[in-house]
Enzyme design. Structure first.
Site, PDB file in Angstrom:
ATOM      1  N   GLU A  54     -56.349   1.633   6.708  1.00 44.93           N
ATOM      2  CA  GLU A  54     -56.855   0.746   5.672  1.00 44.93           C
ATOM      3  C   GLU A  54     -58.353   0.516   5.868  1.00 44.93           C
ATOM      4  O   GLU A  54     -58.797   0.247   6.974  1.00 44.93           O
ATOM      5  CB  GLU A  54     -56.106  -0.590   5.716  1.00 44.93           C
ATOM      6  CG  GLU A  54     -54.584  -0.422   5.691  1.00 44.93           C
ATOM      7  CD  GLU A  54     -53.817  -1.723   5.880  1.00 44.93           C
ATOM      8  OE1 GLU A  54     -54.429  -2.803   5.702  1.00 44.93           O
ATOM      9  OE2 GLU A  54     -52.622  -1.664   6.205  1.00 44.93           O
ATOM     10  N   GLU A 146     -55.552  -7.790  -1.730  1.00 42.83           N
ATOM     11  CA  GLU A 146     -54.427  -8.389  -0.999  1.00 42.83           C
ATOM     12  C   GLU A 146     -54.851  -9.770  -0.534  1.00 42.83           C
ATOM     13  O   GLU A 146     -55.987  -9.968  -0.087  1.00 42.83           O
ATOM     14  CB  GLU A 146     -54.061  -7.517   0.197  1.00 42.83           C
ATOM     15  CG  GLU A 146     -52.961  -8.072   1.087  1.00 42.83           C
ATOM     16  CD  GLU A 146     -52.719  -7.208   2.318  1.00 42.83           C
ATOM     17  OE1 GLU A 146     -51.833  -7.560   3.116  1.00 42.83           O
ATOM     18  OE2 GLU A 146     -53.427  -6.188   2.498  1.00 42.83           O
TER      19      GLU A 146
END
Length: 235
Positions: A54, A146
């Site tokens: 990520e 997120e």
């Protein structure tokens, strides 16, 4: 009181992928609690979602079992032009100047290592041994926002967090107001970056955070995303 994670994401999962790339709009969203975070990033993931790489920017600290920046051993940094975990500047201004950073993750076909590149600088790599779950390529490339919410009790109820995603504004507000990913691309087995054939989307509650995928000649495949969190329609 349980911690919760909220997403507004777009993803490709129709092939095996050896990389992902996008221009990520830079903002500084407001974070409600010390343990909350707001992140905008690219994920390369295994099909079972047990392995992921990520990359992106984050507001506040990440509370999870994963390892970010250089807090855990393994990532090999070869270029210090970018300070991993450092402050990203300049920051976009609502209805004003906008700033982005081009981020890509790609697999070296010879070594199997996964490289991080920011703009034109190859920053370093994750050895293939760290991510055996995607040794043959990632089954999914995700893009978007997120939120990690350290849930807040209001009376006997748990109120939705006011932690912002992206710019803190909904995608319907558009350019220079909502946060955006532009020139979203995937690296498939042909080893050539290209716009995904399609992007699926997932939004937990569009009244809290939302995402809208579009395509244009200037921005390729792109999407506006984000939101303010708690508001009269999200509680």
């Amino acid at each position: 009181m349980a911690n919760t994670i909220k997403y507004a994401i777009a993803w490709a999962d129709y092939d095996k992928y050896t990389g992902g790339k996008a221009e990520i709009n830079i903002w500084n969203p407001r974070v409600q609690a010390g343990g909350d975070f707001s992140v905008s990033q690219i994920w390369l993931m295994s099909k079972n979602i047990q392995t992921s790489i990520e990359v992106g920017w984050i507001a506040d600290g990440y509370v999870n079992t994963g390892c970010y920046n250089l807090k855990c051993p393994g990532f090999v940094q070869v270029n210090h032009a970018i300070a991993l975990g450092g402050t990203v500047t300049p920051i976009s201004v609502f209805d004003g100047p906008q700033y982005k950073m081009t981020v890509s993750i790609f697999k070296d076909a010879n070594t199997g290592n996964w490289w991080l590149q920011v703009e034109d600088d190859a920053i370093g790599y994750w050895p293939s041994s760290l991510v055996p779950g995607i040794a043959d390529g990632a089954e999914m490339v995700q893009y978007g926002g997120e939120i990690f919410d350290v849930a807040t009790e209001v009376g006997t109820a748990v109120a939705h967090t006011t932690t912002e995603m992206g710019s803190g504004h909904f995608p319907s507000e558009g350019e220079r107001k909502a946060s955006v990913f532009t020139n979203v691309q995937v690296l498939e087995r042909t080893q050539t970056y290209k716009s995904p054939a399609m992007l699926k989307t997932s939004v937990g509650n569009p009244n809290c955070y939302d995402l809208q995928v579009k395509r244009s000649d200037n921005w390729g495949m792109y999407f506006f995303y984000g939101g303010p969190g708690r508001n009269p329609n999200c509680n």
